[in-house]
Design an enzyme around this catalytic site. Structure first.
Site, PDB file in Angstrom:
ATOM      1  N   GLU A   1      -9.912   7.055   2.158  1.00 46.60           N
ATOM      2  CA  GLU A   1      -9.552   6.596   3.268  1.00 46.60           C
ATOM      3  C   GLU A   1      -8.514   6.811   3.862  1.00 46.60           C
ATOM      4  O   GLU A   1      -7.700   6.829   3.456  1.00 46.60           O
ATOM      5  CB  GLU A   1     -10.253   5.074   3.059  1.00 46.60           C
TER       6      GLU A   1
ATOM      7  N   ASP B   1     -11.123  -2.136  13.777  1.00 45.11           N
ATOM      8  CA  ASP B   1     -10.741  -3.227  13.519  1.00 45.11           C
ATOM      9  C   ASP B   1     -11.142  -4.000  14.962  1.00 45.11           C
ATOM     10  O   ASP B   1      -9.869  -4.126  15.777  1.00 45.11           O
ATOM     11  CB  ASP B   1     -10.031  -3.707  12.749  1.00 45.11           C
TER      12      ASP B   1
ATOM     13  N   ASN C   1       0.990  -1.329  -0.278  1.00 42.78           N
ATOM     14  CA  ASN C   1       0.234   0.271  -0.051  1.00 42.78           C
ATOM     15  C   ASN C   1       0.623   1.663   0.119  1.00 42.78           C
ATOM     16  O   ASN C   1       2.043   1.673  -0.429  1.00 42.78           O
ATOM     17  CB  ASN C   1      -0.902  -0.208   1.411  1.00 42.78           C
TER      18      ASN C   1
ATOM     19  N   GLU D   1      -8.993   2.476  11.117  1.00 41.45           N
ATOM     20  CA  GLU D   1      -8.474   0.969  11.537  1.00 41.45           C
ATOM     21  C   GLU D   1      -7.196   0.837  11.768  1.00 41.45           C
ATOM     22  O   GLU D   1      -7.016  -0.096  12.664  1.00 41.45           O
ATOM     23  CB  GLU D   1      -7.692   0.462   9.723  1.00 41.45           C
TER      24      GLU D   1
ATOM     25  N   LYS E   1      -6.196   1.253  -4.241  1.00 41.01           N
ATOM     26  CA  LYS E   1      -5.243   1.737  -2.734  1.00 41.01           C
ATOM     27  C   LYS E   1      -4.736   2.725  -3.935  1.00 41.01           C
ATOM     28  O   LYS E   1      -4.445   3.178  -4.848  1.00 41.01           O
ATOM     29  CB  LYS E   1      -3.832   0.875  -2.503  1.00 41.01           C
TER      30      LYS E   1
ATOM     31  N   ASP F   1      -8.305   4.201  -1.055  1.00 40.90           N
ATOM     32  CA  ASP F   1      -7.353   4.251   0.783  1.00 40.90           C
ATOM     33  C   ASP F   1      -6.001   4.529   0.816  1.00 40.90           C
ATOM     34  O   ASP F   1      -4.795   4.343  -0.134  1.00 40.90           O
ATOM     35  CB  ASP F   1      -7.759   2.472   1.314  1.00 40.90           C
TER      36      ASP F   1
ATOM     37  N   ASN G   1      -4.893  -8.250  10.180  1.00 45.72           N
ATOM     38  CA  ASN G   1      -4.031  -7.945   9.613  1.00 45.72           C
ATOM     39  C   ASN G   1      -3.184  -7.045   9.768  1.00 45.72           C
ATOM     40  O   ASN G   1      -4.021  -5.952   9.898  1.00 45.72           O
ATOM     41  CB  ASN G   1      -3.876  -8.345   8.375  1.00 45.72           C
TER      42      ASN G   1
ATOM     43  N   HIS H   1     -12.022  -2.706   9.346  1.00 42.06           N
ATOM     44  CA  HIS H   1     -11.601  -2.826   8.381  1.00 42.06           C
ATOM     45  C   HIS H   1     -11.653  -4.344   8.590  1.00 42.06           C
ATOM     46  O   HIS H   1     -11.644  -5.306   9.929  1.00 42.06           O
ATOM     47  CB  HIS H   1      -9.790  -2.062   8.933  1.00 42.06           C
TER      48      HIS H   1
ATOM     49  N   LYS I   1     -12.413  -1.845  -3.693  1.00 45.80           N
ATOM     50  CA  LYS I   1     -11.768  -0.659  -3.206  1.00 45.80           C
ATOM     51  C   LYS I   1      -9.952  -0.372  -3.498  1.00 45.80           C
ATOM     52  O   LYS I   1      -9.308  -2.087  -3.660  1.00 45.80           O
ATOM     53  CB  LYS I   1     -11.131  -0.727  -1.068  1.00 45.80           C
TER      54      LYS I   1
ATOM     55  N   ASN J   1      -3.538   4.657   3.911  1.00 42.65           N
ATOM     56  CA  ASN J   1      -2.947   3.893   4.522  1.00 42.65           C
ATOM     57  C   ASN J   1      -2.158   5.111   4.915  1.00 42.65           C
ATOM     58  O   ASN J   1      -1.332   4.746   6.118  1.00 42.65           O
ATOM     59  CB  ASN J   1      -2.082   3.279   3.596  1.00 42.65           C
TER      60      ASN J   1
ATOM     61  N   GLU K   1     -15.318  -4.879   5.407  1.00 46.81           N
ATOM     62  CA  GLU K   1     -14.439  -5.374   4.572  1.00 46.81           C
ATOM     63  C   GLU K   1     -14.107  -6.590   4.048  1.00 46.81           C
ATOM     64  O   GLU K   1     -15.078  -7.504   4.910  1.00 46.81           O
ATOM     65  CB  GLU K   1     -13.107  -4.494   5.462  1.00 46.81           C
ATOM     66  N   SER K   2     -13.674  -6.975   3.137  1.00 50.22           N
ATOM     67  CA  SER K   2     -14.152  -8.219   2.554  1.00 50.22           C
ATOM     68  C   SER K   2     -12.792  -8.567   1.311  1.00 50.22           C
ATOM     69  O   SER K   2     -12.083  -7.054   0.714  1.00 50.22           O
ATOM     70  CB  SER K   2     -14.837  -8.990   1.944  1.00 50.22           C
TER      71      SER K   2
END
Ligand SMILES: O=C([O-])CC(=O)C(=O)O
Ligand SMILES: [Mg+2]
Length: 388
Positions: free
Chosen positions: A238, A291, A19, A264, A182, A212, A53, A321, A180, A214, A340-341
């Site tokens: 995000e 999360d 990311n 997250e 990055k 996202d 994660n 998350h 989604k 990050n 999320e998935s």
């Protein structure tokens, strides 16, 4: 009932993707089995947990502090008035002699155990976890399916726009309506080209695309991207700045009209409260992504839900998350906005049961007792090795 043994281990969930902030070449994960003295069909019931994660394994803290406190708790200290396992009492035992603040250092370790305790409690009751949570902490009427979006769109060596489009097409073919990707790991012009490529797959509909960062951007870059993204009317923008830079988030929210998502990397009630107090988050459009597995588990997540509700936030504005089964149960039981998935990433821990079907971007819960790792063959094999 009693927990007779705890078995902790570490597995890789590494990959070549990146990311805007990290690559996942050394990403790993703590896994845990709590073996009980409750025997069903000749086998003890076992609760399983893992640490989502994005944070590395927490074996040292589990072995030296958290698990000894749990296992050394006085007889009966983990049980409620009915004699059932109480994750809340277990939480108090695990957190004994821990100072306030500095949450990330241990919240992951406690989260792993909290997940296993909830798995075990629901298995002892013989019900799926969403049912157990709804009956114990919710209104007894859980959602029977949960909105899920497909997260991916990472940077990877040699990955072309065409590859990115193919990845997104696979998500749509698998039943997801929202995806989604990055951003922030390339110059703005390149990210806009990648976004346009994905929008092509989505029929030009920005409301089906989340991006996202990050936590990569400073304020100037956050605002520069905000101006460029605004016309797309994206699903959300995000984790734009550092997760603890509430002023940046507040300034962004004054200048970016569309939804923002973050949280997250906030791991406690106190951090979540600061986000709501100082981060400019808007309860009518923004999303909170804390999360439960990374942030002290469901015991703390319920405190966060109470705090959010006191600040006028609906649980529907929370989409955790992590893309894991634990949050899926929590989302159904506490009526969150979704989960999320990761259809392709973070194996063997990530994702839902092997037979889970996504339709119209929703996934239904199944009837396996507990979290249902028993329906996720590759992961179950690893978990069973811990204690068999
Ligand atoms: O790339 C990651 O660390 C995962 C992430 O941000 C997400 O799932 O939102
Ligand atoms: Mg994220």
């Amino acid at each position: 009932m009693r927990i007779v043994s705890a078995h902790e281990g570490v597995i890789p969930i590494s990959s070549s993707m990146s990311n805007a902030f990290i690559d996942f070449s050394t990403m790993d994960c703590s896994i845990l089995a709590l073996v009980s003295d409750v025997v069903v069909d000749g086998k003890p019931l076992v609760g399983y947990g893992f640490n989502s994660n994005g944070r590395y394994s927490a074996g040292e803290i589990l072995r030296r502090r958290i698990l000894p406190r749990l296992m050394d708790a006085p007889e009966g200290a983990l049980l409620d008035e009915a004699g059932d396992l109480s994750p809340s009492f277990a939480w108090e035992a695990m957190m004994r002699n821990e100072k306030p603040g500095g949450h990330g250092e241990r919240s992951v370790a406690v989260g792993v155990v909290d997940m296993a305790l909830h798995d075990l409690a629901a298995k002892v009751a013989g019900v799926p976890l969403y049912r157990w949570i709804s009956d114990h902490y919710g209104d007894g009427d859980p959602d029977d399916s949960v909105f899920v979006y497909a997260a991916g769109g990472y940077y990877a060596p040699g990955k072309s726009d065409r590859d990115l489009q193919d990845e997104m097409r696979r998500f749509l073919d698998a039943g997801y309506d929202v995806v989604k990707m990055k951003i922030g790991g390339a110059p703005l012009a390149e990210d806009l080209r990648r976004i346009e490529a994905v929008l092509e797959v989505l029929g030009g509909d920005g409301s089906r695309l989340a991006v996202d960062v990050n936590g990569r951007f400073d304020l100037d870059t956050a605002l520069e991207y905000a101006r460029a993204l605004d016309p797309y009317d994206l699903f959300w923008y995000e984790e734009v700045g550092d997760p603890l830079d509430y002023r940046l988030n507040a300034t962004l929210s004054e200048q970016y009209k569309n939804p923002i998502a973050t949280g997250e990397n906030l791991f406690s009630l106190q951090d979540a409260r600061n986000l709501v107090r100082y981060g400019g988050m808007r309860p009518d459009r923004d999303y909170i992504q804390i999360d439960p597995a990374l942030s002290y588990g469901l015991v703390e997540y319920r405190r966060i839900q109470d705090m959010l509700s006191q600040h006028g936030w609906s649980s529907r504005r929370c989409i955790p998350h992590g893309g894991h089964q634990f949050s899926l149960h929590i989302a159904a039981a506490l009526k969150l906005g979704g989960n999320e998935s990761y259809p392709g990433e973070f194996q063997p821990t990530g994702g839902f049961a092997d037979d889970a079907v996504v339709e119209g971007s929703r996934v239904a819960l199944d009837d396996r007792p507990g979290i249902g790792f028993e329906g996720k063959a590759n992961f179950l094999e690893v978990l069973r090795e811990l204690h068999e």
